[in-house]
Enzyme design. Structure first.
Site, PDB file in Angstrom:
ATOM      1  N   LYS A   1      -6.237  -8.917  -6.672  1.00 11.52           N
ATOM      2  CA  LYS A   1      -4.779  -8.713  -6.714  1.00 11.52           C
ATOM      3  C   LYS A   1      -4.099 -10.077  -6.642  1.00 11.52           C
ATOM      4  O   LYS A   1      -4.153 -10.740  -5.613  1.00 11.52           O
ATOM      5  CB  LYS A   1      -4.433  -7.847  -5.498  1.00 11.52           C
TER       6      LYS A   1
ATOM      7  N   SER B   1      -4.419  -0.356   2.285  1.00 13.32           N
ATOM      8  CA  SER B   1      -3.298  -1.281   2.527  1.00 13.32           C
ATOM      9  C   SER B   1      -3.125  -1.730   3.980  1.00 13.32           C
ATOM     10  O   SER B   1      -3.305  -0.950   4.916  1.00 13.32           O
ATOM     11  CB  SER B   1      -1.954  -0.692   2.100  1.00 13.32           C
TER      12      SER B   1
END
Ligand SMILES: O=C(O)c1ccccc1NCC(=O)[C@H](O)[C@H](O)COP(=O)(O)O
Length: 258
Positions: A54, A217
Site C-alpha cells: 500500500k 486495519s
C-alpha cells in the site's frame, strides 16, 4: 469517504470496460496461472499475516517515497507472510491491476495474492483473475444483498476466495447470509478514520467458528496482535505499520514473533 470512492470506481469501471471487454478478460483468464488457496493459507494453527502492499491511503496520503511494489512483496514473501494484499486502485491508493499482475505472476512470489479494490461488479472480478489474483475483497456495505451473494458466488466460480469485509452487526449478518466463508472485520471507521478494537470484539462474537476471520486495519504493535489472537482471529490484514518501517522484515518478526 466510502461513497466518494464507490462513485469514482463506478465511472472508472465503465470506462475500463469500453477499452477492455469482459470477453477479452476471459481470454486472458484462460492463460492465467491456477488460483492459489487463500482460505487454506489463513487456516494455520497460529494467527496468519496478510501483508498489504500500500503506497498511499486516503487517511494518510503517501506512506513511503521511493516505493517499489514488487520489491516490497518479495520482502513480505521472504519474511514468511501467509498472503499478500495488493491495491488494485490507482486513484486513491496508487495501486493498479498491472501492479497486482506483476506481483501475482512473479516467480519469487508463491503465497496467494489478494486483489484489493472497491468491487461492485463482475467486471472487476474478471479483472482480478486476469491479473492472476487468488482472492478479492468484497465490502458488504457498498453492495446490495443480491449483488453481494452473486459476487461471492462468481468469485468462487472463478476459483478465487472472497474476503468479505464488515463494519457492524448488520454487515456481519448479511455476510453470513450471503454465504461468506472468510469474514473481515474492519477496525477502522472509514468516515472518522478512528480504530475501535472494542467494536471488533463485539462483532467477533457473532461469527461462527467454521468461518475464517480476518482483523483489518490499524494494527501496529505486538500487543495489538496478541489482542487479535485472544479474540480468536485466524488472520490480520496489515499495511501501514509495516510499510512505514525502514526494516520491513524486522517489523514483521517483531509483531508476529512465533
Ligand atoms: O486505509 C485507509 O485510509 C482507507 C480509507 C478508505 C477506505 C479504505 C481504507 N483502507 C482499506 C483497508 O482495508 C486497509 O488498507 C487495510 O485494512 C490495511 O490497514 P492498515 O494496516 O491500517 O494500513
Amino acid at each position: 469517504m466510502l461513497d466518494d470512492i464507490v462513485a469514482y470506481k463506478k465511472h472508472e469501471t465503465e470506462s475500463k470496460e469500453k477499452q477492455l471487454t469482459i470477453s477479452q478478460l476471459k481470454q486472458q483468464i484462460k492463460k492465467a496461472r491456477s488460483p492459489r488457496n487463500f482460505k487454506h493459507a489463513l487456516s494455520g494453527a497460529n494467527i496468519s499475516l496478510i501483508a498489504e502492499v500500500k503506497k498511499k491511503s486516503p487517511s494518510k496520503g503517501i506512506l513511503k517515497e521511493n516505493f517499489n511494489h514488487l520489491e516490497i512483496a518479495k520482502l513480505y514473501q521472504k519474511a514468511g507472510v501467509s498472503a499478500i494484499s495488493v491495491l488494485g486502485d490507482e486513484h486513491f491508493f496508487a495501486g493498479s491491476s498491472e501492479i497486482v499482475r506483476s506481483i501475482a505472476s512473479n516467480s519469487d512470489i508463491s503465497v496467494p495474492v489478494m486483489f484489493k479494490d472497491f468491487i461492485a461488479s463482475e467486471y472487476q472480478l474478471y479483472e482480478a483473475r486476469a491479473s492472476n489474483a487468488d482472492a478479492v475483497l468484497l465490502i458488504v456495505r457498498i453492495l446490495d444483498q443480491n449483488t453481494l451473494k452473486d459476487l461471492i458466488a462468481k468469485t468462487h466460480e472463478l476459483g478465487m476466495s472472497a474476503l468479505v469485509e464488515t463494519f457492524d452487526e448488520s454487515d456481519v449478518k448479511r455476510a453470513l447470509e450471503a454465504g461468506a466463508e472468510i469474514i473481515g472485520i474492519n477496525n477502522r471507521d472509514l468516515d472518522t478514520f478512528k480504530t475501535d478494537f472494542e467494536k471488533t470484539r463485539r462483532l467477533m462474537e457473532l461469527i461462527p467458528d467454521n468461518i475464517i476471520t480476518v482483523s483489518e486495519s490499524g494494527i501496529h504493535t505486538r500487543e495489538d496482535v496478541l489482542f487479535m489472537e485472544s479474540l480468536g482471529f485466524n488472520a490480520m490484514l496489515i499495511g501501514e505499520s509495516i510499510i512505514c518501517q525502514e526494516d520491513i522484515p524486522g517489523k514483521i518478526s517483531e509483531i508476529m514473533m512465533d
